[in-house]
Design an enzyme around this catalytic site. Structure first.
Site, mmCIF file in Angstrom:
data_model
loop_
_atom_site.group_PDB
_atom_site.id
_atom_site.type_symbol
_atom_site.label_atom_id
_atom_site.label_comp_id
_atom_site.label_asym_id
_atom_site.label_seq_id
_atom_site.Cartn_x
_atom_site.Cartn_y
_atom_site.Cartn_z
ATOM 1 N N ASP A 90 0.865 -1.167 0.000
ATOM 2 C CA ASP A 90 0.000 0.000 0.000
ATOM 3 C C ASP A 90 0.908 1.225 0.000
ATOM 4 O O ASP A 90 2.028 1.172 0.514
ATOM 5 C CB ASP A 90 -0.899 -0.038 1.241
ATOM 6 C CG ASP A 90 -2.055 0.932 1.099
ATOM 7 O OD1 ASP A 90 -2.151 1.584 0.041
ATOM 8 O OD2 ASP A 90 -2.844 1.042 2.047
ATOM 9 N N ASP A 265 -8.230 -7.411 1.713
ATOM 10 C CA ASP A 265 -7.274 -7.432 2.823
ATOM 11 C C ASP A 265 -7.981 -6.860 4.038
ATOM 12 O O ASP A 265 -8.935 -6.091 3.897
ATOM 13 C CB ASP A 265 -6.036 -6.584 2.526
ATOM 14 C CG ASP A 265 -6.304 -5.106 2.753
ATOM 15 O OD1 ASP A 265 -6.936 -4.472 1.888
ATOM 16 O OD2 ASP A 265 -5.915 -4.569 3.808
ATOM 17 N N CYS A 302 -12.533 -27.287 12.313
ATOM 18 C CA CYS A 302 -11.575 -26.538 11.498
ATOM 19 C C CYS A 302 -10.266 -27.329 11.470
ATOM 20 O O CYS A 302 -9.871 -27.920 12.471
ATOM 21 C CB CYS A 302 -11.377 -25.173 12.158
ATOM 22 S SG CYS A 302 -9.939 -24.247 11.624
ATOM 23 N N CYS A 304 -7.210 -26.205 11.068
ATOM 24 C CA CYS A 304 -5.994 -25.420 11.301
ATOM 25 C C CYS A 304 -5.212 -25.994 12.495
ATOM 26 O O CYS A 304 -5.749 -26.748 13.306
ATOM 27 C CB CYS A 304 -6.316 -23.945 11.515
ATOM 28 S SG CYS A 304 -6.664 -23.449 13.200
ATOM 29 N N CYS A 307 -6.822 -25.417 15.998
ATOM 30 C CA CYS A 307 -7.990 -26.243 16.317
ATOM 31 C C CYS A 307 -7.643 -27.721 16.407
ATOM 32 O O CYS A 307 -8.301 -28.474 17.124
ATOM 33 C CB CYS A 307 -9.094 -26.018 15.294
ATOM 34 S SG CYS A 307 -9.737 -24.334 15.352
ATOM 35 N N HIS A 333 -5.656 -19.127 13.641
ATOM 36 C CA HIS A 333 -6.994 -19.625 13.295
ATOM 37 C C HIS A 333 -7.760 -18.600 12.451
ATOM 38 O O HIS A 333 -8.377 -18.947 11.442
ATOM 39 C CB HIS A 333 -7.793 -19.965 14.562
ATOM 40 C CG HIS A 333 -9.249 -20.172 14.290
ATOM 41 N ND1 HIS A 333 -9.766 -21.376 13.853
ATOM 42 C CD2 HIS A 333 -10.296 -19.294 14.343
ATOM 43 C CE1 HIS A 333 -11.072 -21.239 13.655
ATOM 44 N NE2 HIS A 333 -11.415 -19.992 13.949
#
Ligand SMILES: [Zn+2]
Length: 353
Positions: A90, A265, A302, A304, A307, A333
């Site tokens: 940015d 984003d 989940c 991930c 988790c 997560h």
């Protein structure tokens, strides 16, 4: 540079492939925010495990620390932070206007004081491109004025006139550089669709690599943001990627992708994690709540790392004791949640008949 792979028959959603010097990006895509050349609490291995395809960094912040000069000396941001995939920077326009207490806008530049040591700095449309070239990112954004919300139409129009001139100057400068980096235009115009459409018609045939909708997620109600997205996105060139700046909460994705947005984003996943908030398939929960004290189940169904390995009770314990692992596991997560959510929407479009 950008190829549409498939268009949904149910909406304006599309699946695309954006080519950059550091690899291809499948869109729609969620881009984790790594302002200071780090996605807070996440190693590069973590980001790769999650399947992040591209991250964001910030020109304003990096130009002050470690400084553009250093990043150039070190061989660019990719090797410095050991991230091998694409990076979008940015411009830092937003930070100039939000962080710097003193700043002065001229027709060809903005002068501001660093929020770190008060030293005087100057951004011009051209030197912001040079900062990004030396930082070594793959997708560059122009210097712009982010008008606060709410703002009168006259104020928005005034800022837009300056911004649009800056963007044209920056485009001319980028155009004569020998670079593989992409350069996006930013569409401003506040909450006024007609002003936004004016911007689009000024920029659509100039040869930008993509188009960003700026000046959203600045405190406006969600409905207003959605109105802008719904009215402006169809005006943008079909064959270029569209990036909705600063928007990317779970509740934004379906609607915005259906309007034809390709890139998102949002800093919220990490910020929310620091306060104990996590996304679940049934909405956001706060793990600091007492109800989770003895809850030995994971945050969500989940896959991930967080988790798969830890219970809500343990994560809550870390947060209550202010252990630094707490926000790290929660960020993991939350970012995983958003990356996978957009991956699923993309795969669903690809699976349509
Ligand atoms: Zn998880």
């Amino acid at each position: 540079m950008f190829k549409i792979i498939k268009r949904s028959k149910k909406s304006n959603a599309r699946v695309g492939l954006l080519k950059t010097a550091h690899g291809d990006i499948q869109t729609p895509v969620f881009m984790p925010v790594g302002t200071l050349a780090t996605v807070k609490g996440m190693t590069v291995d973590n980001l790769n495990e999650i399947g992040a395809q591209i991250i964001l960094a910030n020109t304003y912040h990096l130009s002050l620390r470690p400084t553009t000069e250093r990043l150039e000396q070190y061989g660019g941001i990719h090797s410095f932070m050991n991230w091998k995939k694409p990076i979008l920077t940015d411009s830092g326009g937003y930070q100039v206007f939000s962080l710097s207490k003193t700043r002065k806008i001229f027709s060809d530049r903005v002068e501001f004081k660093s929020h770190l040591d008060g030293s005087l700095k100057v951004f011009t449309p051209q030197n912001v491109i040079d900062h990004q070239r030396r930082i070594g990112s793959d997708i560059w954004m122009p210097l712009d004025i982010c008008t606060p919300y709410p703002a009168s139409k006259d104020d928005v129009r005034k800022d837009m006139a300056v911004t649009n001139k800056w963007i044209k100057d920056a485009h001319g400068y980028w155009d004569q550089l020998d670079t593989k980096s992409l350069f996006f235009s930013i569409i401003q115009g506040g909450m006024y669709p007609d002003l936004r459409k004016e911007c689009v018609s000024e920029f659509k045939d100039m040869g930008f690599s993509g188009f960003a909708l700026g000046g959203v997620s600045v405190g406006e109600p969600r409905e207003e943001m959605e109105e802008i997205v719904a009215s402006v996105t169809p005006e943008l060139p079909e064959d270029k990627p569209r990036y909705l700046m600063g928007v990317g909460l779970p509740e934004n994705m379906d609607f915005c992708i259906q309007q034809g947005i390709d890139m998102f984003d949002c800093v919220a996943p990490a910020r929310l994690a620091r306060h104990g908030h996590v996304f679940t398939k049934n909405g956001k929960i706060n793990l600091k709540n007492k109800q989770f004290q003895d809850d030995l189940t994971p945050i969500d169904d989940c896959d991930c790392m967080t988790c798969q390995s830890y219970s809500k009770a343990y994560l809550r314990h870390l947060l209550v004791c202010k252990e630094m692992l707490g926000p790290i596991l929660l960020s993991y997560h939350n970012i995983h949640f958003l990356v996978k959510m957009v991956d699923k929407i993309r795969n669903d479009i690809l699976a349509e008949d």
